[in-house]
Design a protein around this motif. Structure first.
Motif, mmCIF file in Angstrom:
data_model
loop_
_atom_site.group_PDB
_atom_site.id
_atom_site.type_symbol
_atom_site.label_atom_id
_atom_site.label_comp_id
_atom_site.label_asym_id
_atom_site.label_seq_id
_atom_site.Cartn_x
_atom_site.Cartn_y
_atom_site.Cartn_z
ATOM 1 N N TYR A 212 17.545 14.045 3.272
ATOM 2 C CA TYR A 212 16.266 14.743 3.132
ATOM 3 C C TYR A 212 15.775 14.749 1.684
ATOM 4 O O TYR A 212 14.585 14.709 1.416
ATOM 5 C CB TYR A 212 16.394 16.185 3.633
ATOM 6 N N ARG A 213 16.711 14.814 0.742
ATOM 7 C CA ARG A 213 16.332 14.924 -0.672
ATOM 8 C C ARG A 213 15.463 13.749 -1.120
ATOM 9 O O ARG A 213 14.583 13.911 -1.977
ATOM 10 C CB ARG A 213 17.603 14.994 -1.525
ATOM 11 N N ILE A 214 15.756 12.576 -0.577
ATOM 12 C CA ILE A 214 15.010 11.394 -1.030
ATOM 13 C C ILE A 214 14.103 10.822 0.054
ATOM 14 O O ILE A 214 13.473 9.778 -0.123
ATOM 15 C CB ILE A 214 15.971 10.288 -1.533
ATOM 16 N N MET A 215 14.040 11.511 1.165
ATOM 17 C CA MET A 215 13.279 10.966 2.292
ATOM 18 C C MET A 215 11.821 10.724 1.923
ATOM 19 O O MET A 215 11.219 9.725 2.323
ATOM 20 C CB MET A 215 13.378 11.915 3.490
ATOM 21 N N HIS A 216 11.231 11.651 1.143
ATOM 22 C CA HIS A 216 9.821 11.514 0.796
ATOM 23 C C HIS A 216 9.555 10.216 0.016
ATOM 24 O O HIS A 216 8.485 9.642 0.113
ATOM 25 C CB HIS A 216 9.347 12.731 -0.008
ATOM 26 N N LEU A 217 10.551 9.752 -0.721
ATOM 27 C CA LEU A 217 10.357 8.527 -1.496
ATOM 28 C C LEU A 217 10.140 7.321 -0.586
ATOM 29 O O LEU A 217 9.444 6.375 -0.943
ATOM 30 C CB LEU A 217 11.562 8.277 -2.413
ATOM 31 N N PHE A 218 10.780 7.379 0.585
ATOM 32 C CA PHE A 218 10.591 6.285 1.543
ATOM 33 C C PHE A 218 9.318 6.463 2.362
ATOM 34 O O PHE A 218 8.793 5.521 2.923
ATOM 35 C CB PHE A 218 11.800 6.207 2.480
ATOM 36 N N GLN A 219 8.849 7.718 2.422
ATOM 37 C CA GLN A 219 7.650 7.995 3.200
ATOM 38 C C GLN A 219 6.387 7.632 2.418
ATOM 39 O O GLN A 219 5.415 7.150 2.996
ATOM 40 C CB GLN A 219 7.617 9.482 3.591
ATOM 41 N N ILE A 220 6.397 7.897 1.126
ATOM 42 C CA ILE A 220 5.178 7.717 0.317
ATOM 43 C C ILE A 220 4.544 6.325 0.484
ATOM 44 O O ILE A 220 3.351 6.224 0.778
ATOM 45 C CB ILE A 220 5.446 8.057 -1.174
ATOM 46 N N PRO A 221 5.340 5.252 0.359
ATOM 47 C CA PRO A 221 4.710 3.920 0.504
ATOM 48 C C PRO A 221 4.098 3.704 1.881
ATOM 49 O O PRO A 221 3.071 3.018 2.007
ATOM 50 C CB PRO A 221 5.876 2.938 0.284
ATOM 51 N N ALA A 222 4.721 4.279 2.917
ATOM 52 C CA ALA A 222 4.173 4.117 4.265
ATOM 53 C C ALA A 222 2.783 4.743 4.343
ATOM 54 O O ALA A 222 1.851 4.166 4.934
ATOM 55 C CB ALA A 222 5.105 4.759 5.291
ATOM 56 N N TYR A 223 2.631 5.898 3.729
ATOM 57 C CA TYR A 223 1.326 6.569 3.797
ATOM 58 C C TYR A 223 0.315 5.913 2.857
ATOM 59 O O TYR A 223 -0.884 5.918 3.130
ATOM 60 C CB TYR A 223 1.487 8.078 3.566
ATOM 61 N N GLU A 224 0.807 5.338 1.783
ATOM 62 C CA GLU A 224 -0.094 4.541 0.952
ATOM 63 C C GLU A 224 -0.641 3.358 1.754
ATOM 64 O O GLU A 224 -1.829 3.034 1.685
ATOM 65 C CB GLU A 224 0.648 4.053 -0.305
ATOM 66 N N ALA A 225 0.244 2.770 2.561
ATOM 67 C CA ALA A 225 -0.209 1.644 3.396
ATOM 68 C C ALA A 225 -1.226 2.116 4.432
ATOM 69 O O ALA A 225 -2.208 1.415 4.730
ATOM 70 C CB ALA A 225 0.990 0.990 4.074
ATOM 71 N N MET A 226 -1.009 3.302 4.967
ATOM 72 C CA MET A 226 -1.969 3.816 5.955
ATOM 73 C C MET A 226 -3.320 4.108 5.303
ATOM 74 O O MET A 226 -4.374 3.852 5.890
ATOM 75 C CB MET A 226 -1.423 5.080 6.619
ATOM 76 N N ALA A 227 -3.277 4.659 4.080
ATOM 77 C CA ALA A 227 -4.522 4.947 3.363
ATOM 78 C C ALA A 227 -5.324 3.663 3.156
ATOM 79 O O ALA A 227 -6.552 3.647 3.297
ATOM 80 C CB ALA A 227 -4.204 5.606 2.020
ATOM 81 N N GLU A 228 -4.616 2.619 2.846
ATOM 82 C CA GLU A 228 -5.231 1.314 2.631
ATOM 83 C C GLU A 228 -5.808 0.772 3.936
ATOM 84 O O GLU A 228 -6.977 0.378 4.011
ATOM 85 C CB GLU A 228 -4.151 0.358 2.072
ATOM 86 N N ARG A 229 -4.977 0.798 4.950
ATOM 87 C CA ARG A 229 -5.366 0.233 6.243
ATOM 88 C C ARG A 229 -6.588 0.939 6.825
ATOM 89 O O ARG A 229 -7.466 0.312 7.424
ATOM 90 C CB ARG A 229 -4.166 0.374 7.189
ATOM 91 N N ASP A 230 -6.630 2.270 6.677
ATOM 92 C CA ASP A 230 -7.695 3.041 7.311
ATOM 93 C C ASP A 230 -8.699 3.574 6.289
ATOM 94 O O ASP A 230 -9.283 4.642 6.477
ATOM 95 C CB ASP A 230 -7.078 4.201 8.117
ATOM 96 N N LYS A 231 -8.902 2.805 5.207
ATOM 97 C CA LYS A 231 -9.748 3.269 4.107
ATOM 98 C C LYS A 231 -11.132 3.699 4.585
ATOM 99 O O LYS A 231 -11.619 4.769 4.209
ATOM 100 C CB LYS A 231 -9.872 2.138 3.061
ATOM 101 N N ASP A 232 -11.732 2.911 5.439
ATOM 102 C CA ASP A 232 -13.072 3.242 5.941
ATOM 103 C C ASP A 232 -13.093 4.616 6.602
ATOM 104 O O ASP A 232 -14.000 5.413 6.394
ATOM 105 C CB ASP A 232 -13.532 2.214 6.985
ATOM 106 N N PHE A 233 -12.081 4.829 7.396
ATOM 107 C CA PHE A 233 -11.988 6.092 8.110
ATOM 108 C C PHE A 233 -11.907 7.263 7.139
ATOM 109 O O PHE A 233 -12.649 8.259 7.269
ATOM 110 C CB PHE A 233 -10.759 6.042 9.031
ATOM 111 N N TYR A 234 -11.037 7.148 6.127
ATOM 112 C CA TYR A 234 -10.882 8.258 5.184
ATOM 113 C C TYR A 234 -12.153 8.446 4.347
ATOM 114 O O TYR A 234 -12.522 9.571 4.010
ATOM 115 C CB TYR A 234 -9.644 8.057 4.299
ATOM 116 N N ASP A 235 -12.823 7.349 4.022
ATOM 117 C CA ASP A 235 -14.081 7.457 3.287
ATOM 118 C C ASP A 235 -15.102 8.254 4.102
ATOM 119 O O ASP A 235 -15.776 9.158 3.586
ATOM 120 C CB ASP A 235 -14.639 6.059 2.980
#
Lengths: 609, 609
Positions: B414-437
């Motif tokens: 759990y201590r380092i889990m967020h480090l592996f999660q962050i890139p996944a959500y960065e990829a989602m932000a990229e993929r769904d950029k239009d939606f977030y805009d």
């Protein structure tokens, strides 16, 4: 190691080379040339891939005739060894799992080669089966439904609303394509497959709940076949499921399964009459649902009312004056009311033994009347020697999936099946010698089938004449259940009298006198003429006791087209219900979609019952 | 090919050499020596194999301390690479599935090695889990029950009679060892495991049928997690199961499952009060079953009432004068009554979006009141990027079984889990950029979690603050659902008034205002003191919003011993209910059998709610 590798490599090249030659002959439309690739004593068993029938061709001439008739419509291509399944060689036979395609679908099968006199590798047995129609694949795995419908939609219909609407409309505002009469394991397995294939279907059953076919039977009943043999399609029994499931447990499973698989299952519904409307090419079936008549107009009618057919109730003189309880074994309520009573069970097969055992356990005075010889095998021996290679925990661990086991089983031609069965039963006779000695000493008349091929052949040939011993045979052997032999002459007010004058006092008489042919249901539901047109159901034409010739090569009328248009027979044990429901479902689906289904070798009718 | 073979061979020898050194240190009782085999930044996560706790030790000192305390009782031996699972190396990390034994059971786990500064291969992460107690293995596969009891037996009790007797007596003449309060997926999964382990258990639920936890919710609800993530123990969903199961379909499955797995599931039963009898070391729990009080005396009490805890109903001035409908989101009946009505939904997380979407679909005039920032991910993106490697059709095809996926998931500290999660959500932000805009343009306040680690960390840390978008976010983005931001000041007879003076007319107000900590149930059932003694449930102590520190290393109080004797918390999503029910069931079974279960590192309580 090197030897094994070389053998494997030879096996593969032999198989691939043979498949290449078959492919070339098929592409050239050369039926004779294709047939020449088979040995003199060969068999090609086809389950709807070429013949739209269940059909075994025996020898080159039958194979050539079949191919002449079917090659142009089937257009088989893409013959290959199944990925991940390495061909094997043993004792002169090279064996492989194969795949192919046809004009309308995808097939799989099994091929066995052996060398002919000149040393050339020829096909000894070939099994071809169709498992999928191209363009009508089941929505599974990566093609599974999404479930949620994402997005916003003002006319959204939820899953429940859709299911409820379908249930409300089907049979009233819309008509099922298929009506299945009988909701035991057969009707349920077929119903599940048709649901997956998107064929509108109703299953009707006269009982109150799915599974009541089992619940309503005597309380100690368990499946006589082991769990590995009994899986339904789609959802396997879990790893903790009992080897021999108690009847109420299998009943609960069937009930849950019918719900989970979203069957349109009408309980408390009895099919009263059916007639074929030639002009509209559909059935008119009147059913009584919860006491109300409903007229259904299915295009296809499936009888899944039990391969046993209608109960054979004998017509002994004096049955009308007998003052005790009397009923057919299928109507036996169980032993509870008969503690301390004198009970006579007429018959000596499975039902008779099960009922005698339960009555004795409940403190009844029990006499079994053996009228003819019976074959008995002990359950454990049957499981280990008879089924172990294909259906057991060891088989599963060795990679023998249920699907592979079913195909392996199906790959063995009926004509020679008994030859493989005989040694198994010889082994059982050896293993359980003490038991059989004791049984014979008690006077019990025991047999191993006309040709010593034992239980499974009896099941396939006549569906009767045996008992899988789960304990009651010892009660006969040791005299706890009294045994008399002979024919019933008549009944009196209080007794059963045999032809030799023996009089058996009785408070209860159970007639464990078996069942008729399944076409008895056809007579009741449609007409005696239709029943005669369908003819005898079940059996192989083996010319053995209760299975008159001529040879059929397949089980009569089961899971395949009959002489009555759009009428089908489905059933058998859990294994058969599982495996053959696939081919029946595909036959129905193809017709529903208007895919041509030219039937090759439609069986002739030789017996009307 | 050669490279790969060599890498594999090096990987295996590195792993085996390391396991040999660990084994030697463990046998020598050398906790320091064992800890020295780990990297400075290492983690050892143990699920009950060493600690009888769910415990992550971070770094050598914590590992040494844990081993000092547990080696003598655990006596680990037989460390080896799991048969058929070849160790792999990638990007400097060598990874292997491993097995071992302890004094009382069998374990499995996962090991990741990396080179330290000197080039020596040391453990970076080690997961150890107990999956089976020696001598108390579950009756599965070749050990499955026989079912039929062959032979003749005058005192035979059939399966049904046995089940009926158990159901009749348990809770009245005999007492359950475990009482599970709450019969959703958590209670059912745990109940199934305890049944297999032979631990007498009752599951009570206030609703009328198993599955009603789902049935009672709004009609368009589907699971937000995909099928591969959702399997229950023992019986997997079939290959045709929808990716996102509709609520009533999952409800039917749970109901069937509870029946098939033979749970003693008491419907219409509410747990009213519980107290611990110190002298008898058992609980006294009063439940009301079908309106009748029943006093139960279980040795262990499990709350499986939902990780969400009790609804947080706000206390706004004017709620007493408001004349429209108002209720917490958990009590929302669905949109049917609100077509054409003015609806105000307070909140902007999952429930708020789902309810807004359903109301809008039904023709209501809908306003969402966003009080704080929310994290949104689109369902498809979450599935592909967030779960695809472990839980997807592709993962299954690549050999990633559910069990392996669960252990892989569990192996990440759990201590380092967020480090592996962050890139996944960065990829989602990229993929769904239009939606977030679009979403931001609408004024919606969106976040990615305090540290950008996204949805799953929010779920683990606080169990709230997000929406998995299945369509309703677009309604907000495009203005179909009106958005206002701010805090509610008060209600009037006909409206909701915000702090900035905005007045929203309302016929309906839904308070999608979340849930409290699960120990709220403890306060209700046992006492406020007991609730404080248990302390806050859920969360990691991550010192992020709504998850105050100090760092816990595991989820607070879930599936492991609490500060209140014999009281356990169970729940979570279907994945957690499946996976962690194994460890909870084994903890309970060990106690039932009197196997020593010395708990190492019992968590301290830092927060009472």
């Amino acid at each position: 190691m090197t030897d094994t590798l070389e053998q494997t490599s030879t096996a593969r090249s032999d198989i691939e080379s043979w498949l290449g030659r078959l492919d070339a002959a098929c592409r050239a439309g050369d039926a004779q040339g294709a047939a020449a690739l088979f040995t003199e004593d060969s068999f090609w068993r086809d389950l709807i891939a070429f013949t739209w029938n269940l059909k075994t061709c025996e020898g080159r001439d039958e194979i050539a005739a079949m191919l002449s008739a079917t090659l142009s419509s089937t257009q088989p291509t893409g013959w290959k060894v199944t990925d991940g399944e390495e061909p094997t060689s043993a004792e002169g036979v090279t064996e492989a799992w194969i795949e192919f395609e046809t004009a309308v679908g995808r097939g799989r099968g099994q091929l066995r080669l052996k060398a002919d006199d000149t040393g050339e590798q020829k096909a000894w047995t070939l099994l071809t089966t169709l498992y999928e129609l191209t363009g009508f694949e089941e929505p599974q795995r990566s093609a599974r439904p999404k479930g949620a419908e994402h997005g916003a939609n003002k006319s959204r219909e939820s899953w429940t609303e859709k299911r409820e609407r379908e249930a409300r409309e089907l049979g009233y505002e819309t008509q099922p394509y298929v009506l299945i009469v009988g909701g035991g394991q057969g009707g349920i397995a077929l119903g599940a497959r048709l649901r997956q294939l998107g064929v509108p279907t109703i299953v009707v059953d006269k009982r109150a709940r799915p599974g009541d076919q089992w619940r309503s039977r005597y309380k100690s009943l368990c499946l006589h076949d082991p769990v590995w043999y009994d899986h339904l399609p789609y959802i396997k029994f879990p790893d903790n499921w009992p080897v021999f499931a108690p009847k109420d447990k299998i009943a609960d499973w069937l009930e849950s399964y019918a719900k989970i698989m979203e069957l349109n299952y009408w309980t408390n519904t009895e099919a009263k009459s059916a007639s074929w409307d030639e002009a509209r090419a559909e059935w008119t079936v009147t059913v009584e649902r919860d006491g109300q008549p409903v007229v259904l107009k299915p295009k296809q009618l499936v009888l899944a009312t039990g391969m046993s057919g209608k109960p054979n109730l004998p017509d002994f003189p004096g049955m009308d004056v007998f003052t005790g309880d009397q009923h057919h074994s299928s109507a036996h309520p169980g032993p509870d009311a008969y503690a301390g009573k004198k009970c006579v069970v007429v018959g000596s097969n499975n039902s008779a033994f099960d009922i005698c055992g339960a009555l004795w356990e409940n403190g009844a005075d029990v006499t079994m009347v053996q009228r003819s010889s019976t074959h008995i095998v002990r359950s454990d021996s049957l499981m280990e020697i008879g089924l172990g290679d294909l259906y057991s925990e060891e088989a599963v661990a060795a990679g023998m999936t249920t699907e592979k086991a079913d195909l392996t089983f199906a790959s063995l031609p009926y004509r020679i099946m008994h030859l493989f069965q005989i040694p198994a039963y010889e082994a059982m006779a050896e293993r359980d010698k003490d038991f059989y000695d004791r049984l014979e000493k008690s006077g019990f008349e025991h047999d191993w089938g006309d040709d010593g091929s034992g239980l499974f052949m009896k099941y396939l040939r006549r569906g009767s004449g045996y008992y899988i011993d789960v304990g009651a045979a010892d009660l006969v052997a040791n005299g706890d259940v009294k045994l008399v032999k002979g024919q019933v002459d008549h009944l009196t007010e209080k007794s059963v009298v045999l032809e030799d004058g023996t009089e058996l006092e009785a408070d209860l008489v159970v007639y464990a006198t078996g069942y008729g042919s399944m076409n008895g249901w056809v007579a009741d539901l449609i007409s005696p003429e239709a029943a005669d047109k369908v003819g005898k159901v079940w059996g192989l034409g083996s010319d053995t006791t209760k299975d008159p010739g001529p040879w059929e090569g397949e089980q009569r009328n089961m899971w395949k087209p009959t002489q009555v248009e759009a009428l089908w027979m489905h059933g058998g044990n859990l294994h058969q219900s599982r495996h053959y429901s696939l081919y029946l479902a595909l036959q129905l689906k193809a017709r529903a979609e208007g895919i041509p289904t030219p039937v090759y070798g439609l069986q002739e009718v030789h017996h009307t019952s």
